[in-house]
Design a protein around this motif. Structure first.
Motif, PDB file in Angstrom:
ATOM      1  N   ALA A   1      12.931  12.849  18.787  1.00 36.07           N
ATOM      2  CA  ALA A   1      12.816  11.794  18.734  1.00 36.07           C
ATOM      3  C   ALA A   1      11.202  12.176  18.734  1.00 36.07           C
ATOM      4  N   LEU A   2      10.596  12.922  19.368  1.00 40.09           N
ATOM      5  CA  LEU A   2       8.606  13.510  19.501  1.00 40.09           C
ATOM      6  C   LEU A   2       8.523  13.777  18.611  1.00 40.09           C
ATOM      7  N   HIS A   3       9.276  13.917  17.466  1.00 37.56           N
ATOM      8  CA  HIS A   3       8.756  14.738  16.466  1.00 37.56           C
ATOM      9  C   HIS A   3       8.337  13.608  14.750  1.00 37.56           C
ATOM     10  N   GLU A   4       9.387  12.304  15.199  1.00 36.47           N
ATOM     11  CA  GLU A   4       9.229  10.822  14.973  1.00 36.47           C
ATOM     12  C   GLU A   4       8.212  10.398  15.472  1.00 36.47           C
ATOM     13  N   ARG A   5       7.273  10.812  16.074  1.00 36.42           N
ATOM     14  CA  ARG A   5       6.415  10.367  17.263  1.00 36.42           C
ATOM     15  C   ARG A   5       4.614  10.772  16.705  1.00 36.42           C
ATOM     16  N   ASP A   6       5.108  12.135  16.023  1.00 36.83           N
ATOM     17  CA  ASP A   6       3.983  12.709  15.979  1.00 36.83           C
ATOM     18  C   ASP A   6       3.159  13.724  17.557  1.00 36.83           C
ATOM     19  N   ILE A   7       4.672  13.532  18.112  1.00 36.46           N
ATOM     20  CA  ILE A   7       4.247  15.207  19.252  1.00 36.46           C
ATOM     21  C   ILE A   7       4.329  16.037  19.044  1.00 36.46           C
TER      22      ILE A   7
END
Length: 371
Positions: free
Chosen positions: A337-343
């Motif tokens: 989920a964080l990867h999807e937000r570029d985190i």
């Protein structure tokens, strides 16, 4: 027992961590549970095996023998002894006495700060990060109970930027072994205290716990994510009384089939993430459905929480640390989920996310503070 305590130092070293730069010798003495020691010296940190919980004589003797062996290693001149903020841990008392004996500084490091710093040390990271530290308990700076923390950490220290909404913990530490108590606390927080005595009628003390919650007697508030898991287990009837801390959440994880989020399952205001809407949803669900919705909503809510902090601070890296990240459903879901937000999510490499890494974090915080 004596043979275990006298084991060669080489037999007790579990990990050698390469540090990003040379540091003066610092000894980190760990926490209470799953205790380890760490000697950071030069460009590496030596972390011992887990001595267990410092509640038994064998564990304490092994801890102290290993500490003395680390001090003697290559005649390293320790410049600081770093310890947990909790004054009553044996490791803390030992550290303070040792620092006095050596004539060096004893440095207190908050538990969740150390969790985040351990992962930073493993990644060779000295730039600012967000730290999501989720576990059962760590003493906060005001002697309050922490365990669901969103932090900003850099070489200069640590700042709390958010936390999970507080829940009462009826009976204090006893609630960690009796998840039904946290289920009762959730009902109380939802304004449904009248249901406690009937819902938990088969369990001794249900009426007493209801009265404790009503009167706020021996119900210290906690931001602990571990206790949030216990509250979910208590509401879903999973291991109402556990044989060890974490047993009920582990059983809850095993029930997960297809995690899915409840869109209105959390509220976020001023950095405080409140999952009471999720707990309300769990009250009347079967355990399997509850496990799916609990994990899915936890991931979605925490991803939104971290994203908000990332937008406010400009920091796009977050450390995931603390014992709750032994849960693979939570960890893998949140990383995605964080990867999807570029985190970017930083996770432990050689060490575990649990308290066995605390000693490394303590040593690295103390080393960074000295530049």
């Amino acid at each position: 027992m004596a043979m275990a305590c006298a084991a060669p130092l080489s037999d007790t070293i579990a990990a050698v961590i390469a540090l990003p730069r040379p540091v003066p010798a610092v000894l980190g003495v760990g926490a209470f549970l799953k205790n380890t020691l760490c000697l950071a010296d030069g460009s590496q940190a030596l972390v011992t095996a887990d001595f267990g919980d410092l509640a038994t004589v064998p564990a304490v003797l092994a801890f102290e023998a290993a500490a003395e062996a680390l001090l003697a290693r290559n005649r390293a001149r320790v410049t600081q002894v770093a310890h947990d903020l909790h004054p009553n841990f044996h490791s803390t008392r030992y550290a303070v006495a040792l620092a006095e004996r050596l004539g060096v500084e004893a440095t207190a490091v908050q538990h969740h700060h150390a969790h985040v710093a351990a992962v930073m040390a493993e990644h060779g990271c000295e730039t600012p990060v967000l730290g999501l530290s989720l576990d059962g308990f760590g003493l906060g700076p005001d002697r309050d109970s922490w365990g669901g923390e969103l932090l900003r950490v850099d070489a200069d220290g640590c700042r709390r930027v958010g936390h999970l909404a507080l829940l009462p913990q009826p009976g204090g530490d006893r609630a960690a072994r009796e998840p039904w108590r946290m289920g009762a606390a959730a009902l109380h927080a939802l304004g449904r205290s009248a249901e406690i005595s009937t819902r938990y009628a088969a369990l001794p003390g249900a009426g007493v716990v209801a009265q404790m919650l009503a009167r706020s007697v021996n119900c210290p508030p906690t931001s602990s994510c571990g206790r949030l898991f216990d509250a979910a287990c208590g509401l879903l009837g999973i291991k109402p009384i556990a044989t060890f801390e974490g047993e009920a959440p582990m059983a809850l994880e095993r029930l997960v089939r297809r995690p899915r989020a409840e869109p209105s399952g959390w509220q976020l205001a001023d950095g405080v993430l409140d999952f009471k809407p999720l707990l309300a949803r769990l009250v009347d669900l079967p355990a399997e459905d509850g496990a799916d919705i609990f994990h899915g909503t936890l991931v979605a809510g925490m991803a939104a929480w971290v994203a908000e902090a990332a937008a406010a601070t400009g920091i796009r890296r977050v450390v995931l640390s603390g014992g709750c990240f032994f849960n693979r459903v939570l960890t893998q879901g949140l990383v995605a989920a964080l990867h999807e937000r570029d985190i970017e999510a930083l996770r432990p490499i050689q060490l575990s996310p649990g308290d066995g890494a605390i000693s490394l974090g303590q040593a690295w915080v103390a080393a960074m503070a000295k530049g």
